[in-house]
Write a protein that holds these residues in place. Structure first.
Motif, PDB file in Angstrom:
ATOM      1  N   ARG A  12     -18.681  -6.367 -31.900  1.00 35.34           N
ATOM      2  CA  ARG A  12     -20.342  -6.815 -32.456  1.00 35.34           C
ATOM      3  C   ARG A  12     -20.852  -7.558 -31.328  1.00 35.34           C
ATOM      4  NH1 ARG A  12     -18.715  -8.314 -37.838  1.00 35.34           N
ATOM      5  NH2 ARG A  12     -17.614  -6.675 -38.007  1.00 35.34           N
ATOM      6  N   GLY A  13     -20.235  -8.517 -30.770  1.00 38.23           N
ATOM      7  CA  GLY A  13     -20.692  -9.473 -29.923  1.00 38.23           C
ATOM      8  C   GLY A  13     -20.871  -9.027 -28.555  1.00 38.23           C
ATOM      9  N   ARG A  14     -20.032  -8.205 -28.020  1.00 43.28           N
ATOM     10  CA  ARG A  14     -20.426  -7.903 -26.647  1.00 43.28           C
ATOM     11  C   ARG A  14     -20.698  -6.266 -26.503  1.00 43.28           C
ATOM     12  NH1 ARG A  14     -21.740 -10.893 -24.074  1.00 43.28           N
ATOM     13  NH2 ARG A  14     -21.059  -9.935 -22.221  1.00 43.28           N
ATOM     14  N   GLN A  15     -20.916  -5.435 -27.416  1.00 38.48           N
ATOM     15  CA  GLN A  15     -21.246  -4.003 -27.463  1.00 38.48           C
ATOM     16  C   GLN A  15     -22.386  -3.724 -26.632  1.00 38.48           C
ATOM     17  OE1 GLN A  15     -21.443  -2.314 -31.060  1.00 38.48           O
ATOM     18  NE2 GLN A  15     -23.441  -3.377 -31.853  1.00 38.48           N
ATOM     19  N   HIS A  16     -23.509  -4.673 -26.795  1.00 32.09           N
ATOM     20  CA  HIS A  16     -24.669  -4.442 -25.990  1.00 32.09           C
ATOM     21  C   HIS A  16     -24.506  -4.592 -24.624  1.00 32.09           C
ATOM     22  CE1 HIS A  16     -27.056  -3.710 -29.817  1.00 32.09           C
ATOM     23  NE2 HIS A  16     -26.598  -4.860 -30.136  1.00 32.09           N
ATOM     24  N   ALA A  17     -23.778  -5.741 -24.098  1.00 34.29           N
ATOM     25  CA  ALA A  17     -23.484  -5.776 -22.768  1.00 34.29           C
ATOM     26  C   ALA A  17     -22.880  -4.751 -22.066  1.00 34.29           C
ATOM     27  CB  ALA A  17     -22.809  -7.332 -22.660  1.00 34.29           C
ATOM     28  N   LEU A  18     -21.568  -4.249 -22.893  1.00 35.01           N
ATOM     29  CA  LEU A  18     -20.759  -3.319 -22.213  1.00 35.01           C
ATOM     30  C   LEU A  18     -21.391  -2.071 -22.451  1.00 35.01           C
ATOM     31  CD1 LEU A  18     -17.488  -4.417 -24.496  1.00 35.01           C
ATOM     32  CD2 LEU A  18     -17.945  -4.642 -21.972  1.00 35.01           C
ATOM     33  N   MET A  19     -22.347  -1.794 -23.240  1.00 32.19           N
ATOM     34  CA  MET A  19     -23.095  -0.537 -23.185  1.00 32.19           C
ATOM     35  C   MET A  19     -24.010  -0.414 -22.279  1.00 32.19           C
ATOM     36  SD  MET A  19     -23.678   2.524 -24.581  1.00 32.19           S
ATOM     37  CE  MET A  19     -24.793   3.592 -24.563  1.00 32.19           C
ATOM     38  N   ARG A  20     -24.666  -1.549 -21.581  1.00 32.96           N
ATOM     39  CA  ARG A  20     -25.590  -1.491 -20.501  1.00 32.96           C
ATOM     40  C   ARG A  20     -24.741  -1.272 -19.366  1.00 32.96           C
ATOM     41  NH1 ARG A  20     -27.900  -6.144 -22.984  1.00 32.96           N
ATOM     42  NH2 ARG A  20     -26.408  -7.428 -21.963  1.00 32.96           N
ATOM     43  N   THR A  21     -23.589  -1.821 -19.094  1.00 36.00           N
ATOM     44  CA  THR A  21     -22.683  -1.553 -17.942  1.00 36.00           C
ATOM     45  C   THR A  21     -22.177   0.061 -17.959  1.00 36.00           C
ATOM     46  OG1 THR A  21     -21.673  -3.698 -17.879  1.00 36.00           O
ATOM     47  CG2 THR A  21     -20.330  -1.974 -16.916  1.00 36.00           C
ATOM     48  N   THR A  26     -22.818   5.638 -15.718  1.00 37.52           N
ATOM     49  CA  THR A  26     -23.106   7.034 -16.122  1.00 37.52           C
ATOM     50  C   THR A  26     -24.588   7.535 -15.762  1.00 37.52           C
ATOM     51  OG1 THR A  26     -23.585   6.759 -18.256  1.00 37.52           O
ATOM     52  CG2 THR A  26     -21.291   7.015 -17.838  1.00 37.52           C
ATOM     53  N   GLY A  27     -25.632   6.666 -15.907  1.00 32.62           N
ATOM     54  CA  GLY A  27     -26.920   6.956 -15.820  1.00 32.62           C
ATOM     55  C   GLY A  27     -27.373   8.117 -17.108  1.00 32.62           C
ATOM     56  N   ASP A  28     -26.515   8.017 -18.255  1.00 38.84           N
ATOM     57  CA  ASP A  28     -26.935   8.811 -19.240  1.00 38.84           C
ATOM     58  C   ASP A  28     -26.330   8.206 -20.609  1.00 38.84           C
ATOM     59  OD1 ASP A  28     -27.708  11.768 -20.232  1.00 38.84           O
ATOM     60  OD2 ASP A  28     -25.705  11.347 -20.955  1.00 38.84           O
ATOM     61  N   ALA A  29     -27.436   7.812 -21.396  1.00 37.84           N
ATOM     62  CA  ALA A  29     -27.094   7.163 -22.749  1.00 37.84           C
ATOM     63  C   ALA A  29     -26.097   7.929 -23.571  1.00 37.84           C
ATOM     64  CB  ALA A  29     -28.255   6.919 -23.446  1.00 37.84           C
ATOM     65  N   PRO A  30     -25.985   9.390 -23.697  1.00 41.55           N
ATOM     66  CA  PRO A  30     -24.881   9.770 -24.672  1.00 41.55           C
ATOM     67  C   PRO A  30     -23.724   9.807 -23.780  1.00 41.55           C
ATOM     68  CG  PRO A  30     -26.925  11.147 -24.740  1.00 41.55           C
ATOM     69  CD  PRO A  30     -27.367  10.000 -23.621  1.00 41.55           C
ATOM     70  N   GLN A  31     -23.599   9.983 -22.603  1.00 42.13           N
ATOM     71  CA  GLN A  31     -22.220   9.924 -21.673  1.00 42.13           C
ATOM     72  C   GLN A  31     -21.832   8.306 -21.837  1.00 42.13           C
ATOM     73  OE1 GLN A  31     -22.509  11.426 -17.828  1.00 42.13           O
ATOM     74  NE2 GLN A  31     -22.958  13.440 -18.604  1.00 42.13           N
ATOM     75  N   ALA A  32     -22.955   7.441 -21.724  1.00 46.09           N
ATOM     76  CA  ALA A  32     -22.351   5.932 -21.882  1.00 46.09           C
ATOM     77  C   ALA A  32     -21.774   5.515 -23.187  1.00 46.09           C
ATOM     78  CB  ALA A  32     -23.581   5.065 -21.640  1.00 46.09           C
ATOM     79  N   GLU A  33     -22.322   6.095 -24.118  1.00 47.08           N
ATOM     80  CA  GLU A  33     -21.861   5.951 -25.595  1.00 47.08           C
ATOM     81  C   GLU A  33     -20.560   6.587 -25.767  1.00 47.08           C
ATOM     82  OE1 GLU A  33     -24.908   7.645 -28.106  1.00 47.08           O
ATOM     83  OE2 GLU A  33     -25.882   6.059 -27.812  1.00 47.08           O
ATOM     84  N   ASP A  34     -20.012   7.707 -25.107  1.00 45.73           N
ATOM     85  CA  ASP A  34     -18.953   8.263 -25.259  1.00 45.73           C
ATOM     86  C   ASP A  34     -18.085   7.563 -24.342  1.00 45.73           C
ATOM     87  OD1 ASP A  34     -19.968  10.408 -26.757  1.00 45.73           O
ATOM     88  OD2 ASP A  34     -20.031  12.020 -24.806  1.00 45.73           O
TER      89      ASP A  34
END
Length: 174
Positions: A12-21, A26-34
């Motif tokens: 919860r605390g770090r997911q946004h920062a980790l998602m940005r990385t 990846t350059g692609d939101a769905p790939q980044a989520e995966d």
């Protein structure tokens, strides 16, 4: 004792920062989520040890980079088909968006390792030693990869010369 104690709070605390990385890698939101989901599932299995060692975020960031590089080795690179429009000499509100799009396209044409070095060094503002530690390589490798990646960006996206000009070549080696 719950083996996942503290894991939900960490995510919860770090997911946004980790998602940005992950997105920058990846350059692609769905790939980044995966990518992030895959790494977090592996992290959860080792959470007790990682939490005890004291720096689970460093582990997750390194795992993101490693997993991304291994994914890229398994699949073929995409071929870019459209070039961004020419940039104008004057500044308008669209210039920044155009630069971001051009930079993203150019980053996607770098090797995964080069992209990871640039993301860690310039987006996350990591030192050479921190980047080397996260990538599992020597500081000299980080310096050379950074230099090669910036040189490649200059070739791939000459329209970003004003942005890349701000990167001090001496800073690459500090």
């Amino acid at each position: 004792m719950d083996p996942y104690e503290g894991f939900k709070e960490f995510v919860r605390g770090r997911q946004h920062a980790l998602m940005r990385t992950a997105y920058l890698l990846t350059g692609d939101a769905p790939q980044a989520e995966d990518l992030l989901q895959t790494v977090l599932m592996r992290t959860a299995r080792h959470w007790r040890k990682l939490a005890k060692d004291g720096n689970p975020e460093a582990y997750v960031r390194r795992a993101l980079v490693n997993e991304h590089i291994s994914w890229r080795r398994r699949r073929r690179a995409e071929t870019l088909t459209a070039l961004p429009p020419e940039t104008q000499a004057g500044r308008d509100p669209g210039d920044e968006s155009l630069h971001r799009m051009t930079l993203q396209q150019a980053l996607m044409r770098l090797t995964p390792r080069q992209r990871a070095v640039l993301v860690l060094r310039y987006y996350e503002d990591r030192s050479i030693d921190e980047t080397a530690d996260l990538l599992g390589c020597s500081p000299g490798t980080v310096k050379s990869q950074t230099s090669h990646a910036l040189g490649r960006l200059r070739v791939l996206a000459p329209e970003l010369a004003d942005l890349l000009h701000d990167v001090d070549p001496e800073e690459v080696h500090r």
